[in-house]
Design a protein around this motif. Sequence first.
Motif, PDB file in Angstrom:
ATOM      1  N   GLU A  71     -26.741  17.056 -53.443  1.00 54.40           N
ATOM      2  CA  GLU A  71     -27.299  16.982 -52.095  1.00 54.40           C
ATOM      3  C   GLU A  71     -28.530  17.882 -52.006  1.00 54.40           C
ATOM      4  N   PRO A  72     -29.422  17.603 -51.057  1.00 57.47           N
ATOM      5  CA  PRO A  72     -30.560  18.504 -50.869  1.00 57.47           C
ATOM      6  C   PRO A  72     -30.079  19.892 -50.452  1.00 57.47           C
ATOM      7  N   ARG A  87     -16.876   8.404 -56.060  1.00 58.39           N
ATOM      8  CA  ARG A  87     -15.417   8.254 -56.177  1.00 58.39           C
ATOM      9  C   ARG A  87     -15.057   6.920 -56.820  1.00 58.39           C
ATOM     10  N   MET A  88     -15.715   5.849 -56.374  1.00 57.18           N
ATOM     11  CA  MET A  88     -15.416   4.533 -56.935  1.00 57.18           C
ATOM     12  C   MET A  88     -15.796   4.479 -58.415  1.00 57.18           C
ATOM     13  N   ALA A  89     -16.917   5.097 -58.774  1.00 56.85           N
ATOM     14  CA  ALA A  89     -17.326   5.117 -60.182  1.00 56.85           C
ATOM     15  C   ALA A  89     -16.285   5.800 -61.049  1.00 56.85           C
ATOM     16  N   ILE A  95     -21.511   7.388 -47.936  1.00 60.74           N
ATOM     17  CA  ILE A  95     -21.608   6.273 -48.884  1.00 60.74           C
ATOM     18  C   ILE A  95     -21.796   6.804 -50.305  1.00 60.74           C
ATOM     19  N   ALA A  96     -22.626   7.818 -50.468  1.00 60.66           N
ATOM     20  CA  ALA A  96     -22.857   8.393 -51.792  1.00 60.66           C
ATOM     21  C   ALA A  96     -21.562   8.959 -52.370  1.00 60.66           C
ATOM     22  N   HIS A  97     -20.789   9.677 -51.544  1.00 56.13           N
ATOM     23  CA  HIS A  97     -19.510  10.207 -52.014  1.00 56.13           C
ATOM     24  C   HIS A  97     -18.563   9.070 -52.400  1.00 56.13           C
ATOM     25  N   ILE A 111     -30.356  11.999 -51.655  1.00 60.07           N
ATOM     26  CA  ILE A 111     -29.076  12.354 -52.263  1.00 60.07           C
ATOM     27  C   ILE A 111     -29.099  11.728 -53.651  1.00 60.07           C
ATOM     28  N   THR A 112     -28.877  12.529 -54.678  1.00 59.29           N
ATOM     29  CA  THR A 112     -28.991  12.042 -56.052  1.00 59.29           C
ATOM     30  C   THR A 112     -27.615  11.855 -56.673  1.00 59.29           C
TER      31      THR A 112
END
Length: 91
Positions: free
Chosen positions: A28-29, A50-52, A44-46, A11-12
């Motif tokens: 996502e792939p 969102r936090m960024a 976690i990636a999402h 996941i990039t």
Amino acid sequence: MDNGINPKNIITISVYPSEEGFGCTLVEPTKIPLTADYSVALTIAHGMVRMALERPDILFDEGVESLSNPIESDTVVSIDDMVKMKKDRLH
């Protein structure tokens, strides 16, 4: 696979400068694996994106801390340990 990493499951998250500040995207792939581990990683990636976008001040401070005190680049977090920690907080 290298060090247990399957390139098909990556996941990039991209962060890039823009005229107003920065942008952040998630890619996502094309063929999403239907596993619990992948679902946790994707969640976690999402959350990271969102936090960024909502709390960049916290992530900036963590980035400064990371640059001055780096951790090993191949550190892997156990999903089982993370889930257990979350369950412990709820009880």
